[in-house]
Scaffold this motif. Structure first.
Motif, short mmCIF file in Angstrom:
data_model
loop_
_atom_site.label_atom_id
_atom_site.label_comp_id
_atom_site.label_asym_id
_atom_site.label_seq_id
_atom_site.Cartn_x
_atom_site.Cartn_y
_atom_site.Cartn_z
N GLU A 97 21.53 43.53 25.11
CA GLU A 97 21.28 43.91 26.50
C GLU A 97 22.29 43.30 27.45
OE1 GLU A 97 17.25 42.95 27.37
OE2 GLU A 97 16.42 44.54 26.13
N ARG A 98 22.89 42.18 27.05
CA ARG A 98 23.89 41.52 27.90
C ARG A 98 25.19 41.36 27.14
NH1 ARG A 98 20.55 36.49 30.09
NH2 ARG A 98 22.61 35.91 30.92
N GLN A 99 25.63 42.46 26.58
CA GLN A 99 26.83 42.51 25.75
C GLN A 99 28.02 41.88 26.48
OE1 GLN A 99 29.55 44.73 26.51
NE2 GLN A 99 30.77 44.20 24.71
N GLY A 100 28.75 41.02 25.75
CA GLY A 100 29.92 40.37 26.31
C GLY A 100 29.63 39.08 27.04
N GLU A 101 28.37 38.83 27.43
CA GLU A 101 28.01 37.60 28.13
C GLU A 101 27.71 36.49 27.13
OE1 GLU A 101 25.10 37.79 31.26
OE2 GLU A 101 25.38 39.95 31.45
N ILE A 102 27.96 35.26 27.55
CA ILE A 102 27.58 34.11 26.73
C ILE A 102 26.14 33.74 27.05
CG2 ILE A 102 28.04 31.70 26.21
CD1 ILE A 102 30.95 32.21 27.06
N LEU A 103 25.30 33.76 26.05
CA LEU A 103 23.89 33.37 26.22
C LEU A 103 23.69 31.99 25.62
CD1 LEU A 103 23.76 36.49 26.65
CD2 LEU A 103 21.46 36.39 25.72
N GLU A 112 18.26 29.70 26.22
CA GLU A 112 17.84 31.03 26.67
C GLU A 112 17.47 31.92 25.47
OE1 GLU A 112 19.54 34.69 29.48
OE2 GLU A 112 20.78 32.91 29.07
N ARG A 127 27.50 35.18 21.73
CA ARG A 127 27.89 36.34 22.53
C ARG A 127 27.99 37.56 21.61
NH1 ARG A 127 33.56 36.06 25.58
NH2 ARG A 127 34.22 35.78 23.42
#
Length: 505
Positions: free
Chosen positions: A42-48, A52, A102
């Motif tokens: 759902e948050r492709q490319g973001e560092i989670l 979290e 990510r």
């Protein structure tokens, strides 16, 4: 709020359905892995961050970081190498040292698969969560309580079709167009509003919108003393009914709390009813305090009855003492407010478990007569009808419950899966009981039985093993003797499935 699906490479992920497909073929992925994958995609490319991600897979639980590492490794093995030339050694999921992970692959957000719901014949409405405009976030529960009370008040009007609380709160804090929400829920009208509570006063803004035409049918601002908040609720309800149905005779008045602190406690407690044993204990303290502050507050007694019934006993059913206390509290709630459908169906449900079937049937009848939009009553009635051998009725009742409450609590899925199993529709039961909304709950016992009846014994026994981790004291004998069966053939059908799955005798 129809959940999106996500396509990447040969995969299609549907988080709301709890499925992952590779070239249209189902991929066996566990519940935690699915939650992690959904969070990353759902948050492709973001560092989670690791915290979290752990909260996404184990919400509300403290777990060691090693659990996350294991789940990520399993996901990488399951997905195989990325086919789109992504970085990170050809993997879909990249590690960001000492930080988190990510998702690298290209992701396409697909439309939801669920078809729009047809409009009912009656005027249909959803009350969207009122926005808290107070500077104090503690007043959030006040705005939520206002929303819930308006839903209850409107649903008692037999000429309206009213969407249940659980489904409208799926939109809380999210931004959607009015038309999109109305289409998603299958209603024509939406009530929107805001509330500000401060210094002993309350300001409420409300507007009624026709989502088909876009017209605002009615809007008004109320600025009153806090003690008048329930009178404002009655006035808002009357204005909406007049706008949609003309002038009607009002239904019998509801029991209103006399103490606002008791009201706040009840609003906060009812959000915790379907959660963990720990939150159930918190709810118990709140509700006990509420009835001590307002001994004539029917709704607080109703929820306290359910709290005694289910709050501390997620594993095997209520003890005799809990059942007795719950029934006494439910009777008190009805005696205080006989015009509350919620109090009536809770009493009916508990009476069924006491084998007082004639009285239970009568109370269910009263509940539906008072409020034909009470989705929880239809869902509870489905459970009792199936165990009575009236399987067709049970399926019809749970169908009504889902239409009134398209995004319900997890126990609706248990009731649906149970009814599908009883009808011999094992494939449908498996699909229902593997959905994300209920898979982690005690409904696993019915999933195991359904798999066993399909001859998928290895899968059934795996589900039994997972079920017994959270329900170590479960036995077929105890379950069969405590459930309110009225039909021997239906009982034997369930027992047969449990035995084939390998549940303990």
């Amino acid at each position: 709020m129809q959940g999106s699906r996500f396509a990447f490479g040969p995969f299609v992920l549907d988080p709301s359905a709890g499925t992952l497909l590779r070239n249209d073929n189902p991929v066996a992925v566990g519940y935690r892995g699915l939650r992690l994958l959904a969070a990353l995609v759902e948050r492709q490319g973001e560092i989670l961050g690791k915290a979290e991600l752990m909260d996404a897979a184990w919400p509300g639980r403290a777990v060691e970081e090693g659990n996350l590492t294991v789940q990520i490794a399993q996901l990488r093995k399951l997905l195989g190498p990325a086919g789109d030339g992504g970085e990170g050694g050809g993997e879909w999921i990249a590690t960001v040292p000492r930080v988190g992970y990510r998702f690298l692959g290209a992701v396409e957000r697909l439309g939801a698969k669920r078809k729009p719901l047809p409009l009912p014949e009656k005027p249909s409405i959803a009350v969207l969560p009122f926005i808290n405009l107070s500077n104090d976030p503690e007043q959030e529960s006040f705005a939520d309580g206002l929303t819930e009370d308006l839903i209850t008040d409107l649903s008692r009007i037999s000429g309206l079709f009213v969407i249940a609380r659980n489904s409208v709160f799926a939109y809380k804090g999210k931004t959607f167009a009015v038309g999109e929400i109305a289409e998603d829920l299958g209603v024509r009208y939406l009530l929107e509003g805001s509330a500000r509570r401060a210094a002993g006063r309350v300001r409420i803004n409300a507007q009624l919108v026709d989502a088909v035409s876009g017209d605002h049918l009615w809007a008004q601002r109320f600025d009153r003393s806090l003690e008048d908040v329930f009178a404002v609720q009655d006035e808002v309800t009357a204005r909406i009914v007049e706008a949609l149905l003309g002038r009607l005779r009002a239904p019998p008045p509801r029991n209103r709390p006399r103490n606002l602190e008791a009201y706040d406690l009840c609003v906060r407690a009812r959000k915790l009813m379907d959660d963990t044993p720990q939150t159930a204990r918190e709810a118990h303290l709140m509700l006990t305090r509420a009835v001590s502050l307002d001994p004539e507050y029917a709704e607080a007694y109703r929820w306290l009855a359910m709290n005694h019934w289910m709050g501390w006993v997620h594993s095997g059913g209520p003890t005799e003492s809990s059942r007795s206390i719950a029934l006494e509290l439910a009777r008190k709630a009805v005696s205080i407010d006989p015009n509350d459908a919620g109090c009536r169906w809770v009493l009916a449900y508990l009476l069924a478990y006491e084998r007082s079937f004639a009285e239970a049937d009568a109370e269910f009848g009263h509940a539906i007569e008072i409020d034909p939009n009470e989705a929880d009553a239809w869902a509870a009635l489905s459970d009792i009808a199936v165990l009575a051998g009236r399987i067709g009725e049970g399926l019809e009742h749970i169908g009504k419950a889902f239409r009134l409450n398209p995004y319900p609590a997890s126990w609706y899925y248990l009731a649906l899966g149970q009814a599908q199993y009883a009808a011999g529709d094992y494939e449908a039961a498996v699909e229902t009981l593997r959905s994300d909304e209920t898979y982690r709950t005690s409904s696993r016992r019915f999933l195991a039985a359904s798999l066993a009846q399909l001859g998928r014994l290895d899968a059934a026994r795996a589900e039994v093993e997972l079920f017994l981790i959270g329900n170590p004291d479960f036995t077929i004998r105890h379950w069969a003797t405590t459930e309110p069966f009225r039909d021997a053939a239906t009982l034997e059908h369930f027992v047969d499935g449990f035995r084939k799955a390998g549940l303990p005798e």
